[in-house]
Design a protein around this motif. Structure first.
Motif, PDB file in Angstrom:
ATOM      1  N   TYR A 113      23.617 102.671 103.868  1.00  0.00           N
ATOM      2  CA  TYR A 113      24.283 101.835 104.255  1.00  0.00           C
ATOM      3  C   TYR A 113      24.187 100.865 105.640  1.00  0.00           C
ATOM      4  CZ  TYR A 113      28.031 103.016 101.148  1.00  0.00           C
ATOM      5  OH  TYR A 113      28.434 103.408  99.862  1.00  0.00           O
ATOM      6  N   TRP A 114      22.901 101.194 106.279  1.00  0.00           N
ATOM      7  CA  TRP A 114      22.392 100.591 107.222  1.00  0.00           C
ATOM      8  C   TRP A 114      21.221  99.907 106.825  1.00  0.00           C
ATOM      9  CZ3 TRP A 114      17.576 102.125 109.187  1.00  0.00           C
ATOM     10  CH2 TRP A 114      16.503 101.307 110.343  1.00  0.00           C
ATOM     11  N   GLY A 115      20.515 100.036 106.018  1.00  0.00           N
ATOM     12  CA  GLY A 115      19.233  99.126 105.464  1.00  0.00           C
ATOM     13  C   GLY A 115      19.876  97.972 104.513  1.00  0.00           C
ATOM     14  N   ILE A 116      21.253  98.114 103.806  1.00  0.00           N
ATOM     15  CA  ILE A 116      22.044  96.914 103.265  1.00  0.00           C
ATOM     16  C   ILE A 116      22.078  95.716 104.234  1.00  0.00           C
ATOM     17  CG2 ILE A 116      23.856  96.415 101.703  1.00  0.00           C
ATOM     18  CD1 ILE A 116      22.977  98.952 100.176  1.00  0.00           C
ATOM     19  N   MET A 117      23.187  96.654 105.068  1.00  0.00           N
ATOM     20  CA  MET A 117      23.619  95.535 106.513  1.00  0.00           C
ATOM     21  C   MET A 117      22.132  94.762 107.399  1.00  0.00           C
ATOM     22  SD  MET A 117      26.610  97.286 108.060  1.00  0.00           S
ATOM     23  CE  MET A 117      26.368  98.862 107.651  1.00  0.00           C
ATOM     24  N   CYS A 118      21.645  96.000 107.193  1.00  0.00           N
ATOM     25  CA  CYS A 118      20.045  95.165 107.871  1.00  0.00           C
ATOM     26  C   CYS A 118      19.266  93.873 107.106  1.00  0.00           C
ATOM     27  CB  CYS A 118      18.939  96.431 108.327  1.00  0.00           C
ATOM     28  SG  CYS A 118      19.838  97.359 109.360  1.00  0.00           S
ATOM     29  N   LEU A 119      19.139  94.056 105.790  1.00  0.00           N
ATOM     30  CA  LEU A 119      18.818  93.298 104.817  1.00  0.00           C
ATOM     31  C   LEU A 119      19.749  92.064 104.989  1.00  0.00           C
ATOM     32  CD1 LEU A 119      16.939  92.631 103.232  1.00  0.00           C
ATOM     33  CD2 LEU A 119      18.214  93.297 100.921  1.00  0.00           C
ATOM     34  N   ILE A 120      20.772  91.904 105.340  1.00  0.00           N
ATOM     35  CA  ILE A 120      22.017  91.350 104.682  1.00  0.00           C
ATOM     36  C   ILE A 120      21.432  90.291 106.090  1.00  0.00           C
ATOM     37  CG2 ILE A 120      24.439  90.237 104.898  1.00  0.00           C
ATOM     38  CD1 ILE A 120      24.506  92.178 102.880  1.00  0.00           C
ATOM     39  N   ASN A 121      22.335  90.675 107.214  1.00  0.00           N
ATOM     40  CA  ASN A 121      21.644  89.880 108.742  1.00  0.00           C
ATOM     41  C   ASN A 121      20.294  89.265 108.743  1.00  0.00           C
ATOM     42  OD1 ASN A 121      24.472  91.385 108.898  1.00  0.00           O
ATOM     43  ND2 ASN A 121      24.103  92.744 109.753  1.00  0.00           N
ATOM     44  N   ALA A 126      17.592  85.541 109.901  1.00  0.00           N
ATOM     45  CA  ALA A 126      15.604  84.739 109.599  1.00  0.00           C
ATOM     46  C   ALA A 126      16.267  83.482 109.753  1.00  0.00           C
ATOM     47  CB  ALA A 126      15.362  84.988 109.287  1.00  0.00           C
ATOM     48  N   ALA A 127      17.070  82.589 108.960  1.00  0.00           N
ATOM     49  CA  ALA A 127      17.112  81.068 107.826  1.00  0.00           C
ATOM     50  C   ALA A 127      17.391  80.834 109.208  1.00  0.00           C
ATOM     51  CB  ALA A 127      18.434  81.450 106.860  1.00  0.00           C
ATOM     52  N   LEU A 130      14.537  79.816 111.237  1.00  0.00           N
ATOM     53  CA  LEU A 130      13.832  78.945 110.993  1.00  0.00           C
ATOM     54  C   LEU A 130      14.577  77.507 110.557  1.00  0.00           C
ATOM     55  CD1 LEU A 130      11.241  77.972 109.046  1.00  0.00           C
ATOM     56  CD2 LEU A 130      12.237  78.727 106.894  1.00  0.00           C
ATOM     57  N   ASP A 131      16.032  77.310 110.774  1.00  0.00           N
ATOM     58  CA  ASP A 131      16.335  76.021 110.524  1.00  0.00           C
ATOM     59  C   ASP A 131      16.317  75.003 112.041  1.00  0.00           C
ATOM     60  OD1 ASP A 131      18.515  73.855 109.210  1.00  0.00           O
ATOM     61  OD2 ASP A 131      19.587  74.878 110.817  1.00  0.00           O
ATOM     62  N   LEU A 132      16.632  76.310 113.087  1.00  0.00           N
ATOM     63  CA  LEU A 132      16.967  75.099 114.162  1.00  0.00           C
ATOM     64  C   LEU A 132      15.570  74.965 114.919  1.00  0.00           C
ATOM     65  CD1 LEU A 132      18.809  74.836 116.944  1.00  0.00           C
ATOM     66  CD2 LEU A 132      17.403  77.595 117.804  1.00  0.00           C
ATOM     67  N   GLY A 154      12.545  84.126 122.884  1.00  0.00           N
ATOM     68  CA  GLY A 154      12.569  85.624 122.363  1.00  0.00           C
ATOM     69  C   GLY A 154      13.611  86.221 121.489  1.00  0.00           C
ATOM     70  N   VAL A 155      14.693  85.584 122.084  1.00  0.00           N
ATOM     71  CA  VAL A 155      15.699  87.070 121.268  1.00  0.00           C
ATOM     72  C   VAL A 155      15.952  86.817 119.932  1.00  0.00           C
ATOM     73  CG1 VAL A 155      17.936  87.392 121.969  1.00  0.00           C
ATOM     74  CG2 VAL A 155      16.597  87.240 124.167  1.00  0.00           C
ATOM     75  N   LEU A 156      15.852  84.933 119.283  1.00  0.00           N
ATOM     76  CA  LEU A 156      16.279  84.600 118.859  1.00  0.00           C
ATOM     77  C   LEU A 156      14.841  84.734 117.669  1.00  0.00           C
ATOM     78  CD1 LEU A 156      16.994  80.612 118.985  1.00  0.00           C
ATOM     79  CD2 LEU A 156      18.614  82.509 117.992  1.00  0.00           C
ATOM     80  N   LEU A 157      13.808  85.148 117.769  1.00  0.00           N
ATOM     81  CA  LEU A 157      12.391  85.571 117.244  1.00  0.00           C
ATOM     82  C   LEU A 157      13.396  87.001 116.785  1.00  0.00           C
ATOM     83  CD1 LEU A 157       9.976  83.422 118.448  1.00  0.00           C
ATOM     84  CD2 LEU A 157      10.989  82.931 115.882  1.00  0.00           C
ATOM     85  N   THR A 158      12.992  87.515 117.914  1.00  0.00           N
ATOM     86  CA  THR A 158      13.636  89.685 117.379  1.00  0.00           C
ATOM     87  C   THR A 158      14.759  90.042 116.472  1.00  0.00           C
ATOM     88  OG1 THR A 158      12.023  89.012 120.223  1.00  0.00           O
ATOM     89  CG2 THR A 158      12.756  91.216 119.015  1.00  0.00           C
TER      90      THR A 158
END
Length: 236
Positions: A113-121, A126-127, A130-132, A154-158
């Protein structure tokens, strides 16, 4: 609540952008609103933890701790520096599930469940980043800006990087657990174990086919359902 075309939708005002986004040139209309509609996403069933964790999972426990610490730091900076309260709240939920999985000795259900939520987030973050970066007249990190600006960049990228690392770690843990528990993967991992010989003949109650059952029997030397039968009350 707003009803439109037979679907129930909830309408929320757009959260004001932070100083960093304004300085980066992000344009947000004052009258624009964000609409979130109800969706039904088919999700596979997460595996259940049977027995102790695998040897690979125990070896990956320190690495999972590093990832969770990184995600926790990103979550705090996301709320304090970027003022992204909603995004930090969603990230905090996923991170708490990861901490619970680590506390429960690498519980595979919570890790999944943690991995699924990490993937979605991670994909959405990332999108957004990238848009910003594409629409901003300034780079996210610049030597001509002050420390606060570069810290926010840096926070936005990390943030998306930490989430996607968690998703990859969860996938490797899930694959290792599945290889140890699913019957059809025993051949890929070497010789079968004696615990698999109960259904080795491929008969009633067996999850293996006849050919797989013969392989298990030959490798373990155990022959199921063999020997002389006895009838109750026969005095023998």
């Amino acid at each position: 609540a707003v009803w439109e075309q037979g679907r129930s939708c909830a309408t929320f005002p757009r959260h004001p952008t932070s100083n960093f986004l304004e300085r980066a040139g992000a344009h947000v209309g004052g009258a624009s609103r964000t609409r979130v509609c109800e969706m039904l996403l088919p999700m596979p069933q997460a595996p259940s933890q049977v027995g102790p964790p695998t040897e690979y999972a125990l070896k990956q426990r320190p690495w999972l701790l590093v990832v969770l610490v990184l995600q926790t730091i990103c979550c705090v900076f996301r709320a304090v520096v970027l003022l992204d309260i909603m995004g930090a709240f969603v990230m905090m939920i996923a991170t708490m599930v990861g901490w619970k999985a680590w506390q429960e000795d690498m519980h595979i259900t919570l890790i999944t469940y943690w991995g699924i939520m990490c993937l979605i987030n991670g994909v959405f973050d990332a999108a957004r980043t990238l848009d910003l970066a594409v629409h901003s007249p300034k780079p996210l990190i610049s030597a001509h800006e002050d420390f606060a600006y570069n810290l926010a960049g840096g926070v936005l990228l990390t943030v998306p990087v930490s989430a996607l690392i968690g998703a990859c770690s969860s996938w490797y843990l899930y694959a290792d657990y599945a290889a140890h528990t699913l019957p059809h993967t025993f051949a890929a991992r070497g010789a079968p174990t004696a615990s698999m010989a109960a259904g080795a003949n491929g008969g009633y109650g067996s999850t293996l086919g006849p050919s797989a059952g013969a392989a298990v029997t030959g490798a373990t030397g155990i022959k199921a359902f063999q020997g002389e039968g006895h009838r109750l009350g026969s005095g023998r």
